[in-house]
Design an enzyme around this catalytic site. Structure first.
Site, PDB file in Angstrom:
ATOM      1  NE  ARG A 188     -85.597 -54.184-114.193  1.00  0.00           N
ATOM      2  CZ  ARG A 188     -85.668 -54.079-112.871  1.00  0.00           C
ATOM      3  NH1 ARG A 188     -85.835 -52.907-112.301  1.00  0.00           N
ATOM      4  NH2 ARG A 188     -85.560 -55.149-112.103  1.00  0.00           N
ATOM      5  CD  GLN A 227     -54.606 -49.659-100.633  1.00  0.00           C
ATOM      6  OE1 GLN A 227     -53.998 -49.459 -99.588  1.00  0.00           O
ATOM      7  NE2 GLN A 227     -53.993 -49.947-101.760  1.00  0.00           N
ATOM      8  CE  LYS A 234     -43.679 -55.073-108.644  1.00  0.00           C
ATOM      9  NZ  LYS A 234     -44.644 -54.379-107.790  1.00  0.00           N
ATOM     10  CG  ASP A 235     -44.342 -58.535-111.872  1.00  0.00           C
ATOM     11  OD1 ASP A 235     -44.045 -58.427-110.665  1.00  0.00           O
ATOM     12  OD2 ASP A 235     -45.421 -58.123-112.338  1.00  0.00           O
ATOM     13  CG  HIS A 255     -53.138 -61.912-105.993  1.00  0.00           C
ATOM     14  ND1 HIS A 255     -53.266 -60.758-106.726  1.00  0.00           N
ATOM     15  CD2 HIS A 255     -54.191 -62.699-106.314  1.00  0.00           C
ATOM     16  CE1 HIS A 255     -54.375 -60.845-107.452  1.00  0.00           C
ATOM     17  NE2 HIS A 255     -54.943 -62.007-107.224  1.00  0.00           N
ATOM     18  CG  HIS A 275     -46.965 -58.242-107.068  1.00  0.00           C
ATOM     19  ND1 HIS A 275     -47.772 -57.430-107.832  1.00  0.00           N
ATOM     20  CD2 HIS A 275     -45.862 -58.471-107.824  1.00  0.00           C
ATOM     21  CE1 HIS A 275     -47.178 -57.171-108.993  1.00  0.00           C
ATOM     22  NE2 HIS A 275     -46.018 -57.799-109.008  1.00  0.00           N
ATOM     23  CG  ASN A 281     -55.765 -51.335-104.601  1.00  0.00           C
ATOM     24  OD1 ASN A 281     -55.740 -50.166-104.246  1.00  0.00           O
ATOM     25  ND2 ASN A 281     -55.131 -52.283-103.939  1.00  0.00           N
ATOM     26  CE1 TYR A 333     -54.966 -55.091-105.216  1.00  0.00           C
ATOM     27  CE2 TYR A 333     -55.802 -54.918-107.457  1.00  0.00           C
ATOM     28  CZ  TYR A 333     -54.810 -54.679-106.526  1.00  0.00           C
ATOM     29  OH  TYR A 333     -53.673 -54.041-106.905  1.00  0.00           O
ATOM     30  CD  GLU A 340     -75.246 -58.288-100.076  1.00  0.00           C
ATOM     31  OE1 GLU A 340     -75.127 -59.434 -99.585  1.00  0.00           O
ATOM     32  OE2 GLU A 340     -76.083 -57.449 -99.700  1.00  0.00           O
ATOM     33  CD  GLU A 345     -45.363 -54.500-104.576  1.00  0.00           C
ATOM     34  OE1 GLU A 345     -46.377 -54.958-105.093  1.00  0.00           O
ATOM     35  OE2 GLU A 345     -44.806 -53.447-104.939  1.00  0.00           O
ATOM     36  CE  LYS A 357     -52.982 -58.013-102.679  1.00  0.00           C
ATOM     37  NZ  LYS A 357     -51.945 -58.157-103.701  1.00  0.00           N
TER      38      LYS A 357
END
Length: 189
Positions: A23, A46, A168-169, A117, A61, A48, A130, A28, A141, A70
């Site tokens: 199936r 939070q 930014k990166d 990360h 980041h 994401n 995450y 978990e 940040e 995270k």
């Protein structure tokens, strides 16, 4: 679940038990007691979800205030996931850990607060989920350049010119430039 030690003891690779039959499957992905018993005592505030195409590199980041732990995983595709120790008082400061996370291996990576990360998408697309221990704070940040020679991260790509990066990166500072701000912030706590 199985906890696998990485070369940086604070970063944990997690293999959940997957129960499958004709199936489909069940696993978990978060259980506060089981994770606490395994040494990951985190409260998440939070969740994401990002979707990215092949050769997208997001990171490295971190937040100078409200640092986020995270718990990361991939539900579609595959990424090469990287954590860099930014704890200036740590014996592994500036060291990195990289692991492949995919919908096939169901692995998760625990990236504690105090780490930068990032990830590189190695499949055609990837859905990346995450859980975070603190809220996103854009004013705090920061980023470190993904290809900083001080870090020598082996992203496993032979064509870095094909990488898809945000501005930014692409224009992030080096670890050396970030250290000044990190030390200033850590001395304030």
């Amino acid at each position: 679940m199985k906890i696998i030690e990485t070369k940086i003891p604070a970063v944990k690779l997690i293999e959940p038990k997957v129960f499958g039959d004709e199936r489909g499957f069940f696993m978990e992905t978060w259980n506060e007691k089981a994770f606490r018993d395994a040494g990951i005592d985190a409260t998440f505030v939070q969740d994401n979800h990002s979707r990215s195409v092949k050769n997208t590199l997001r990171g490295l980041h971190y937040q100078i205030k409200q640092p986020q732990g995270k718990l990361v995983r991939v539900t579609r595709g595959e990424v090469f996931d990287v954590a860099v120790d930014l704890r200036t008082n740590s014996p592994t400061f500036g060291h990195w850990v990289g692991e492949y996370l995919s919908e096939e291996n169901n692995r998760m990576l625990w990236v504690p607060p105090g780490f930068a990360h990032g990830f590189l998408v190695t499949s055609e697309t990837a859905d990346f989920h995450y859980k975070c221990t603190d809220f996103y704070a854009p004013e705090h940040e920061r980023a470190i350049h993904w290809n900083d020679p001080n870090l020598s991260i082996n992203w496993g790509t032979s064509n870095p010119e094909k990488l898809l990066l945000s501005d930014k990166d692409k224009y992030a500072p080096s670890l050396d430039q970030a250290v000044v701000e990190l030390k200033k912030f850590q001395s304030e706590i």
